[in-house]
Write an enzyme that holds these catalytic residues in place. Structure first.
Site, mmCIF file in Angstrom:
data_model
loop_
_atom_site.group_PDB
_atom_site.id
_atom_site.type_symbol
_atom_site.label_atom_id
_atom_site.label_comp_id
_atom_site.label_asym_id
_atom_site.label_seq_id
_atom_site.Cartn_x
_atom_site.Cartn_y
_atom_site.Cartn_z
ATOM 1 N N GLU A 412 0.804 -1.224 0.000
ATOM 2 C CA GLU A 412 0.000 0.000 0.000
ATOM 3 C C GLU A 412 0.840 1.279 0.000
ATOM 4 O OE1 GLU A 412 -2.999 -0.174 3.058
ATOM 5 O OE2 GLU A 412 -3.909 -1.950 2.182
ATOM 6 N N GLU A 489 -4.221 -9.352 1.265
ATOM 7 C CA GLU A 489 -4.880 -8.998 2.528
ATOM 8 C C GLU A 489 -6.374 -9.145 2.341
ATOM 9 O OE1 GLU A 489 -2.319 -5.554 4.086
ATOM 10 O OE2 GLU A 489 -4.250 -5.240 5.041
HETATM 11 C C1 GAL Z 1 -4.541 -2.447 5.426
HETATM 12 C C2 GAL Z 1 -3.053 -2.312 5.749
HETATM 13 C C3 GAL Z 1 -2.734 -3.016 7.045
HETATM 14 C C4 GAL Z 1 -3.703 -2.618 8.112
HETATM 15 C C5 GAL Z 1 -5.104 -2.949 7.654
HETATM 16 C C6 GAL Z 1 -6.176 -2.656 8.686
HETATM 17 O O1 GAL Z 1 -4.945 -1.593 4.448
HETATM 18 O O2 GAL Z 1 -2.279 -2.882 4.734
HETATM 19 O O3 GAL Z 1 -1.423 -2.707 7.439
HETATM 20 O O4 GAL Z 1 -3.569 -1.276 8.363
HETATM 21 O O5 GAL Z 1 -5.367 -2.186 6.501
HETATM 22 O O6 GAL Z 1 -7.440 -2.959 8.163
#
Ligand code: GAL
Length: 933
Positions: A412, A489
Site C-alpha cells: 500500500e 490482505e
Molecule cells: C490495510 C493495511 C494493514 C492494516 C489494515 C487494517 O490496508 O495494509 O497494514 O492497516 O489495513 O485494516
C-alpha cells in the site's frame, strides 16, 4: 564458521530524554566516551538477556502514540490535544543503551570475528572497545560487523550499542531495543562469508550451489571446497570438490552442483529438510565449515488454475501477522515464535505473510520445520540505495528457506503504487531480487483496486489488498488473464474474544463475524468468494493474531488491534473455528456465544462446523436444526435461559460431534494449563494458560479477576490476557531501591566539611579551572546548626585529592553499594580495607567522563565506615549523584483474567518450574513443568 550466542549478560540503561552528559564523540579512534567507551562500568544498569523490548516495559499512557499501543516510546505521534487544540506531549523514552563485556583468548589471534545482530529497533550505533564500528537504520533487517581489528585478545572487550527508537517504520507497534538474537561468529582467515551461500534445489533432485570463499590472509593459497548433503534420514551424499586459489584479500565465487536421486520433498504435512555442509580444506586439513538447511520443493502460481506445491493444487489459507505477542512485545523467544506457528497450523493455516517487514530468522526456521509457506515481505517499496540494501539483506538471508514462496516488495504505497515512480521502483527491485534468487515470484500488496498501471502491472503475481476495493475481480482477471492473483490482505474484521456486543464507551467490539473495516469483508464473505474461483490462489487474512498498536475500531480506548483470529495471547476467538472447519479435514463443531446472559435476553447462536447438518438443543429441548452449506455456518435465534446449550453435528445423517455450553456459576477455582509438561533447560519458555472455573469445573467465560503468581525454578518474563483495552503492566521488573547511607564528610586541603554527595554540582563551563570553588547555596542544614550548608563542586586544583567518608549501620552480611558517578581516579575503602579502585575514562580530548560502579560487599554488624578517595591530574574529581545501599526485591507478578483467562510466560533455568496462581476467594492453581533430559 563457529557461532557463539551473544544474548546473555547485557546491561541496559533507558535514557528518558536527550542528556547532554551522555555524549560519545567521534574525535579519535577507540576514544569514544562515557557509555560508548571501552571501560565504562555499567554494573549499576539493569541486567537483561536478549531478546529485549523496552517498549513493553513502559507504562501505558493514554496520551502516548496509539500506533505504539499507547506506550510512550516516542513523542512524535501522540494524537491527543487539550481543549485548545494544543497537541499533548507525553514523556517519552526513545533511547536505550546496551553494554556487554566478552573475552577472546590469546590463542585466537589469527581468527576473524563478526558480530551479527538479527534485528534492532531501530537506528543503532555500535562500538567495540570504544571504537565506533558502524550504524544501522532499519529496524527489521539484520547486519553483521567485522570487529577483528578492534578485539583486545586475552583481555576484557566491551560492546556498546545505542538504540534510538524515536522514528517509525510502520503504523503498528514496532517495539524498541535489541529485540532479536545477537551472535559472535568466529572464522578462520579463509572462510565462506556469511549469507553468501545460495542453494537451488529442484524436485528432480538437482542442486546448484553458489557460494564464495574469502581469503583474509596476506598470501594466496590453494584450497578445496567440498560440498556434502545430509538427507533427513541421515544419509550423506557428496556433491564433489572444487579447487580455488584466492589471492590475498580476495573473495572468489565458487559453484558446485550435483543430483540427489529421489529426494524426499518438502511438503506442508511432511516438511523434510536436508543440510548442505560446505567445508574448506587446505592439504586435507579442514579450515572452515558452514551448514545450511534447505528443502526440495517446487511452487507454481498459475493465472488460471491457482497455486501448486510440488505439482499438487493448494489454496492459500493464509494470515498476515505482525511480530509481537503478549508479555514480550516484539522480543519473542524462539519458543514463542514456534508456538504462534503451531497455533496457526492447528487452525488450518498454510501460509504466513510477514506483514509488512522482514521476519526473524527464528520465524523462518519454525516455518521450515513445521511446514508453513511464507510471503516474505520487504518493508518499503523503494529502489534507493537504502531500499536496495535492505532488499538485498532480506533476499540473501532468506533465499535458502523452502518455506519462502514469494517475495513481496511492499504494501500500500499510496504515493507511488499507481504511477511511474512505483513502476520504476518495482522494476529495479525485481531486477535486484532476480540477481540474488531466480526461483521465486515477486508480488506486492496493492490496495489500489483494479489499477494495473504502476506496480501491479510489473509484479509476477498480483497481490490484492481487499476484493472490495477492486469491485469486479472477475473483470480484472479477464482484462489481465496472464497474471496470477493472490489476496495479499483480506477480512479486516474486528472482534474481541468473548464479547458479544459493540460498546464504543468501553472500547469492546463484538466477536460475531460482522464488524469489518470499510474496505474489508467478513470471514465467511471473503472465503466463499475466493474458494469459488479456481483462478484465485487464496488469500491472507488480516490478521492471524491481534497486535499492539493500530487500535481499531476505537482508537482512544483500545491499545491493540482487534483484527486477530486469535488475541494477543493466541487464545482463539470464535471465528477461529469458522476457518478451522473449512481449512482442515478434521471434524469441527463450535458453539458461540458462551451461555451466561440475562434471562429472557434474545441471543444469536452461531455454530461453526464442517458437519453437513446441526441441531441445537437448550435444556433438553430442541430449538431447531439446519443444513450447513459448504463454507457456511449455522445461525439460530434463541431466548436465553440458564442451563445447557448443546449443538449436535451430523454427517450423512449420523451424529459425529457435540459441543456444549453450560451456564457457569461464580468462579471458584484457578486452573493452570502449561503448553507442555517438560521444557528444555535454560532459555526455553513455558506458556501457561490460567483459567477460572466454577465449583463444578465449568470455565467461567465472563469473569475478570486479578490473579497473583508465584514462580520458582524459572523466571517470569511476561503476562497477558488478550484484553484489547487493558492497561495493566505486562512485565514486572525486580524492584530496585537505593537508600542513602548517611551524612558524608569531605576532607580536602586540610579541612573537613559535611557534604551532600547526592546533590548535583553546580554546572561550570567544562575545563574552566579558574571557576573552581565551593559554592554556598542553602541555609539551615541540621549538620551546620546555624552555619551555611556547603555543596561541593567536582572541580578542585589538580594536586588536591578529596577524601569522602560516611559512617552507617550494618546488620552484618552481604550488601550492595552503588556509586552513581565518580570523577577522576578513585580508591574505595570499607572499614579500613580497600575494596575497589579505578578511574574515569577522560581522555586528552575530553575531560568530562565519569565512571560508576556497583560493589558486592560484606558489612560488619554495627558501625561501618566507607571512604572514597578521589584525585585527578586535571583537578576534575569527586563523588556525584550519590552513593547508595541497593536493595533488590522480586516484584509480585499479577494479571487479571479477561473472558476468564490469562497467560503467564516463564523462562526455564536448570530446575523444574513450579507455578502457583492466587486470587481472592479462589482455590489457588498449581502447575509443575519438568526439565527435559
Ligand atoms: C490495510 C493495511 C494493514 C492494516 C489494515 C487494517 O490496508 O495494509 O497494514 O492497516 O489495513 O485494516
Amino acid at each position: 564458521m563457529i557461532r557463539h550466542i551473544f544474548d546473555q549478560d547485557w546491561t541496559f540503561y533507558l535514557q528518558a530524554e536527550t542528556d547532554p552528559e551522555v555524549e560519545y564523540g567521534f574525535l579519535k579512534h577507540q576514544e569514544a566516551s562515557l557509555f560508548a567507551s571501552r571501560h565504562f562500568d555499567s554494573s549499576s544498569w539493569q541486567k537483561i538477556e536478549l531478546p529485549h523490548d523496552w517498549g513493553v516495559e513502559l507504562p501505558f499512557d493514554r496520551n502516548a502514540d496509539p500506533s505504539h499501543g499507547h506506550r510512550p516510546i516516542s513523542e512524535q505521534r501522540g494524537n491527543f490535544a487539550d481543549e485548545n487544540g494544543t497537541p499533548l506531549r507525553t514523556k517519552a523514552y526513545p533511547i536505550g543503551w546496551y553494554r556487554k563485556n566478552f573475552v577472546v583468548g590469546e590463542d585466537k589471534r589469527d581468527r576473524r570475528f563478526i558480530l551479527a545482530f538479527e534485528g534492532v529497533y531501530r537506528d543503532c550505533m555500535v562500538w567495540v572497545n570504544g571504537a565506533y564500528i558502524d550504524g544501522h537504520l532499519s529496524g527489521y533487517t539484520g547486519f553483521s560487523l567485522d570487529i577483528t581489528d578492534q578485539i583486545a585478545f586475552g583481555e576484557s572487550n566491551s560492546i556498546a550499542v545505542r538504540v534510538d527508537a524515536s522514528q517509525y517504520e510502520g503504523w503498528w507497534y514496532e517495539g524498541a531495543g535489541i529485540y532479536r538474537h545477537v551472535w559472535l561468529y568466529e572464522a578462520g582467515p579463509v572462510h565462506i562469508p556469511l549469507e553468501e551461500t545460495y542453494i537451488r534445489a529442484f524436485v528432480s533432485g538437482e542442486i546448484a550451489i553458489h557460494t564464495k570463499v574469502s581469503n583474509q590472509l596476506e598470501q594466496s593459497g590453494v584450497y578445496e571446497v567440498e560440498a556434502a548433503v545430509t538427507a533427513p534420514d541421515g544419509r550423506k551424499f557428496s556433491l564433489g570438490v572444487e579447487e580455488v586459489q584466492p589471492n590475498p584479500w580476495e573473495v572468489l565465487d565458487v559453484q558446485l552442483s550435483g543430483v540427489i536421486s529421489n529426494p524426499i520433498l518438502w511438503e506442508l504435512e511432511n516438511p523434510q529438510l536436508y543440510t548442505l555442509t560446505l567445508t574448506i580444506y587446505r592439504e586435507g586439513i579442514p579450515l572452515d565449515e558452514e551448514t545450511t538447511s534447505f528443502g526440495f520443493r517446487d511452487i507454481v502460481f498459475d493465472a488460471e488454475k491457482g497455486c501448486f506445491l510440488n505439482g499438487r493444487h493448494i489454496e492459500i489459507q493464509g494470515v498476515c501477522v505482525h511480530q509481537d505477542f503478549a508479555g514480550v512485545g516484539v522480543a519473542l523467544p524462539d519458543r514463542i515464535t514456534q508456538y504462534k506457528i503451531e497455533k496457526l497450523k492447528e487452525m488450518g493455516v498454510n501460509a504466513y505473510r510477514s506483514s509488512h517487514h522482514p521476519p526473524s530468522p527464528a520465524l523462518l526456521d519454525a516455518c521450515d520445520r513445521l511446514g508453513m509457506l511464507v510471503m516474505d515481505e520487504h518493508r518499503q517499496t523503494s529502489s534507493t540505495p537504502e531500499g536496495l540494501r535492505q532488499l538485498t539483506a532480506l533476499v540473501k538471508r532468506d533465499r535458502n528457506h523452502p518455506c519462502v514462496i514469494l517475495w513481496s516488495i511492499g504494501n500500500e504505497e499510496h504515493q507511488i503504487q499507481s504511477n511511474e515512480f512505483g513502476e520504476r521502483a518495482a522494476k529495479t527491485m525485481i531486477r535486484t531480487i532476480r540477481q540474488l534468487d531466480d526461483t521465486r515470484a515477486v508480488t506486492y500488496g496493492g490496495n489500489n483496486g483494479a489499477d494495473f498501471e504502476g506496480i501491479n502491472g510489473v509484479v509476477d503475481v498480483r497481490g490484492i489488498n481487499y476484493i472490495r476495493l477492486v469491485g469486479d475481480v472477475d473483470a480484472y482477471h479477464a482484462a489481465h488473464p496472464g497474471q496470477p492473483i493472490i489476496g495479499s490482505e483480506e477480512a479486516s474484521v474486528v472482534m474481541a474474544r468473548g464479547i458479544y456486543k459493540n460498546d464504543p464507551q468501553t472500547g469492546y467490539v463484538s466477536a460475531y463475524d460482522e464488524n469489518t473495516m470499510s474496505w474489508g469483508s467478513t470471514a465467511e464473505g471473503w472465503w466463499k468468494f475466493y474458494h469459488a474461483r479456481p483462478y484465485l490462489c487464496g488469500a491472507f487474512v488480516w490478521t492471524g493474531f491481534d497486535y499492539r498498536g493500530e487500535p481499531s475500531p476505537f482508537v482512544n480506548q483500545d491499545s491493540c488491534s482487534n483484527f486477530g483470529i486469535m488475541d494477543l495471547c493466541g487464545f482463539p476467538k470464535d471465528v477461529y473455528y469458522y476457518y478451522q472447519s473449512w481449512w482442515t479435514a478434521e471434524p469441527v463443531l463450535h458453539l458461540m456465544p458462551h451461555w451466561n446472559h440475562t434471562p429472557g435476553e434474545p441471543v444469536r447462536v452461531v455454530v461453526y462446523t464442517n458437519c453437513d447438518a446441526v441441531e441445537l438443543w437448550l435444556n433438553q429441548k430442541k430449538i431447531g436444526e439446519q443444513r450447513v452449506e459448504r463454507d457456511g455456518c449455522a445461525h439460530f435465534a434463541t431466548i436465553f435461559e440458564p442451563g445447557e446449550l448443546m449443538a449436535i453435528g451430523y454427517q450423512g445423517g449420523k451424529e459425529i460431534l457435540r459441543d456444549i455450553c453450560v451456564t457457569a456459576e461464580e468462579p471458584a477455582v484457578i486452573r493452570i494449563q502449561p503448553d507442555r509438561n517438560e521444557v528444555a533447560a535454560d532459555g526455553d519458555v513455558a506458556i501457561l494458560t490460567v483459567q477460572l472455573e466454577d465449583a463444578h469445573g465449568t470455565p467461567v467465560p465472563h469473569a475478570d479477576r486479578l490473579l497473583y503468581f508465584r514462580v520458582q525454578g524459572g523466571v517470569p518474563i511476561g503476562v497477558g490476557n488478550g484484553d484489547p483495552v487493558s492497561t495493566e503492566p505486562e512485565v514486572f521488573p525486580d524492584l530496585v531501591e537505593d537508600h542513602p547511607l548517611g551524612e558524608w564528610f569531605l576532607r580536602q586541603g586540610g579541612i573537613v566539611i559535611p557534604v551532600s554527595v547526592e546533590t548535583p554540582c553546580q554546572e561550570k563551563p567544562w575545563g574552566r579551572q579558574d571557576l573552581m570553588e565551593i559554592t554556598e547555596v542553602e541555609e539551615g542544614h541540621p549538620a551546620f546548626n546555624d552555619r551555611k550548608r556547603l555543596i561541593w563542586s567536582v572541580q578542585s586544583s589538580p594536586e588536591e585529592c578529596k577524601e569522602y567518608t560516611v559512617s552507617f549501620q550494618g546488620e552484618g552480611g552481604k550488601a550492595q553499594l552503588v556509586f552513581k558517578k565518580i570523577y577522576g581516579e578513585y580508591e574505595i575503602r570499607l572499614n579500613g580495607t580497600q575494596i575497589a579502585a579505578g578511574k574515569d575514562h577522560s581522555t586528552k580530548h575530553r575531560d568530562r567522563d565519569w565512571s560508576s560502579c556497583v560493589l558486592d560487599v560484606s558489612l560488619v554488624k554495627g558501625e561501618n565506615r566507607l571512604t572514597v578517595v578521589c584525585k585527578s591530574s586535571t583537578g576534575r574529581c569527586g563523588l556525584h549523584d550519590g552513593v547508595y545501599r541497593r536493595s533488590t526485591r522480586r516484584a509480585v507478578w499479577s494479571r487479571s483474567t479477561f473472558g476468564g483467562k490469562c497467560m503467564l510466560l516463564v523462562r526455564s533455568q536448570q530446575e523444574p518450574i513450579h507455578v502457583e496462581a492466587f486470587g481472592q476467594g479462589l482455590e489457588s492453581g498449581h502447575a509443575v513443568i519438568g526439565i527435559a533430559q
